[in-house]
Write an enzyme that holds these catalytic residues in place. Sequence first.
Site, mmCIF file in Angstrom:
data_model
loop_
_atom_site.group_PDB
_atom_site.id
_atom_site.type_symbol
_atom_site.label_atom_id
_atom_site.label_comp_id
_atom_site.label_asym_id
_atom_site.label_seq_id
_atom_site.Cartn_x
_atom_site.Cartn_y
_atom_site.Cartn_z
ATOM 1 N N ASN A 1 154.413 32.212 53.518
ATOM 2 C CA ASN A 1 154.037 33.138 54.585
ATOM 3 C C ASN A 1 152.521 33.362 54.657
ATOM 4 O O ASN A 1 152.054 34.173 55.444
ATOM 5 C CB ASN A 1 154.715 34.505 54.391
ATOM 6 C CG ASN A 1 156.212 34.434 54.628
ATOM 7 O OD1 ASN A 1 156.676 33.694 55.488
ATOM 8 N ND2 ASN A 1 156.962 35.201 53.842
ATOM 9 N N CYS B 1 146.995 40.306 51.404
ATOM 10 C CA CYS B 1 145.814 39.615 50.893
ATOM 11 C C CYS B 1 145.994 38.134 51.224
ATOM 12 O O CYS B 1 147.095 37.598 51.108
ATOM 13 C CB CYS B 1 145.719 39.842 49.391
ATOM 14 S SG CYS B 1 144.254 39.193 48.625
ATOM 15 N N HIS C 1 150.722 34.643 52.229
ATOM 16 C CA HIS C 1 150.337 35.803 51.433
ATOM 17 C C HIS C 1 150.159 35.422 49.962
ATOM 18 O O HIS C 1 150.812 34.517 49.459
ATOM 19 C CB HIS C 1 151.413 36.901 51.504
ATOM 20 C CG HIS C 1 151.526 37.519 52.842
ATOM 21 N ND1 HIS C 1 152.729 37.835 53.430
ATOM 22 C CD2 HIS C 1 150.568 37.894 53.722
ATOM 23 C CE1 HIS C 1 152.501 38.365 54.622
ATOM 24 N NE2 HIS C 1 151.211 38.409 54.821
#
Lengths: 250, 250
Positions: free
Chosen positions: B156, B193, B158
């Site tokens: 994804n 992040c 991330h």
Amino acid sequence: MANLLQEVGGNHGVALWGRADSGFASMPGMDHLIFVATRMQIRMEAYPKWGDLVRLETFFAEDGRLCTRRDWHITDATTGAYLGAATSTWVTINSETRKLSKLPEEVRTRWLNLSPSPPRIVLPVGETKRKLEDFPEDAALVGPVVSARRTDMDPNGHINNVCYMSWALEAVPRHVYNGYHLREVEMDFKAECHAGDLVEVLGHPLTDTSNGNGCAQQFLHTLRKAGGGKGAEVWRARTTWVPKGKVASR
Amino acid sequence: MANLLQEVGGNHGVALWGRADSGFASMPGMDHLIFVATRMQIRMEAYPKWGDLVRLETFFAEDGRLCTRRDWHITDATTGAYLGAATSTWVTINSETRKLSKLPEEVRTRWLNLSPSPPRIVLPVGETKRKLEDFPEDAALVGPVVSARRTDMDPNGHINNVCYMSWALEAVPRHVYNGYHLREVEMDFKAECHAGDLVEVLGHPLTDTSNGNGCAQQFLHTLRKAGGGKGAEVWRARTTWVPKGKVASR
């Protein structure tokens, strides 16, 4: 994939050498002797996807008077399709004197008895151990300075090859990283690197990567210790990339 | 161990939801809905060593009106000995609007049918979901600024929890990192992040770690985006460490 090669190589070592109480491989005759990789080359024809079953075969061979070789052959376990191969070169050093050492004869004999004879050739002769050109003075691609993490270390306290690759990939242009598959990496290990070391990540294209012409692209990479002046080179590599779609992800 | 939890959780997802051609999990009724972890807690009684066979069991449960839970139970596959457990809390969000969303009723029903009833409790009630104290203004422990790597990302895009943990460990004092086992980690996920983000690694002891008194030690950890002023907090955690020898490594 590099993680899997390492895992399988380590397990093969434990299977051949026995397992100490500490959980690490141990073998009579190998006191103070450790293996250090000097070179590794991985070539993928196709990548497995999440959930695919992959078969990895690995074997030893002698490689001249002072070196040994570990090769890997990678196939799809369900279809048998060839996925890729890897080869690596190792020297034996005395962990106390840090000097090159010959393998004890009984160790050598035991291993050769457990290795295919003649050795299996996983990559065409002439396409392995090609020299890596010197890294140019003016690097075109500059990645972030990375700090080696504690969790990047192997049990010997060294940063491992998988980690070096992940650092080097930071300097690859985004359109190549996203639009191409990494087909091949050829790497030379130059110096030790430990947790806490700060390392510069540099890259340089060997091909014209600007025009997105759909051809394979090549880069030269170096990792060197950061600090005043030109730090020690710890790793140099050449990567070859092919547009997605030209190498199937099966 | 955190890597294994993730691997098993992912495979369980694919087993329940089916596997898309892309290799990722897919399930009817889950269009545009993705799971985001908000909390995770791992507690180890003993660590396996290299080559040990480990059994991981994982299962879903509901957790209030809007959350789901994934728990793990970790045992030594050879001896059956209990090694540890982990629990995690998830919300469902719409990947386009980024808003919280309820699970569609048919998805909820299917999952509950495939979950133990009543839910298995892997950690004692009252010892999970304990609040993490605010991170102090003056952090006593400052690790290196880390740059999130491309290879740290999940599908994804991330950064995953294993990576956050590896960053946070950089700020733990050397005598604790080397002389203690990490017994427990409780973590809250605060913000997203992505690759390329620069992240500050801060830590703060919650116990007197100076005297090496052989007691358990606790630290608070935070990760926040670097840059001008006080960047967004992406992750906060509390870790508990016990002297080696008090927790067996079996």
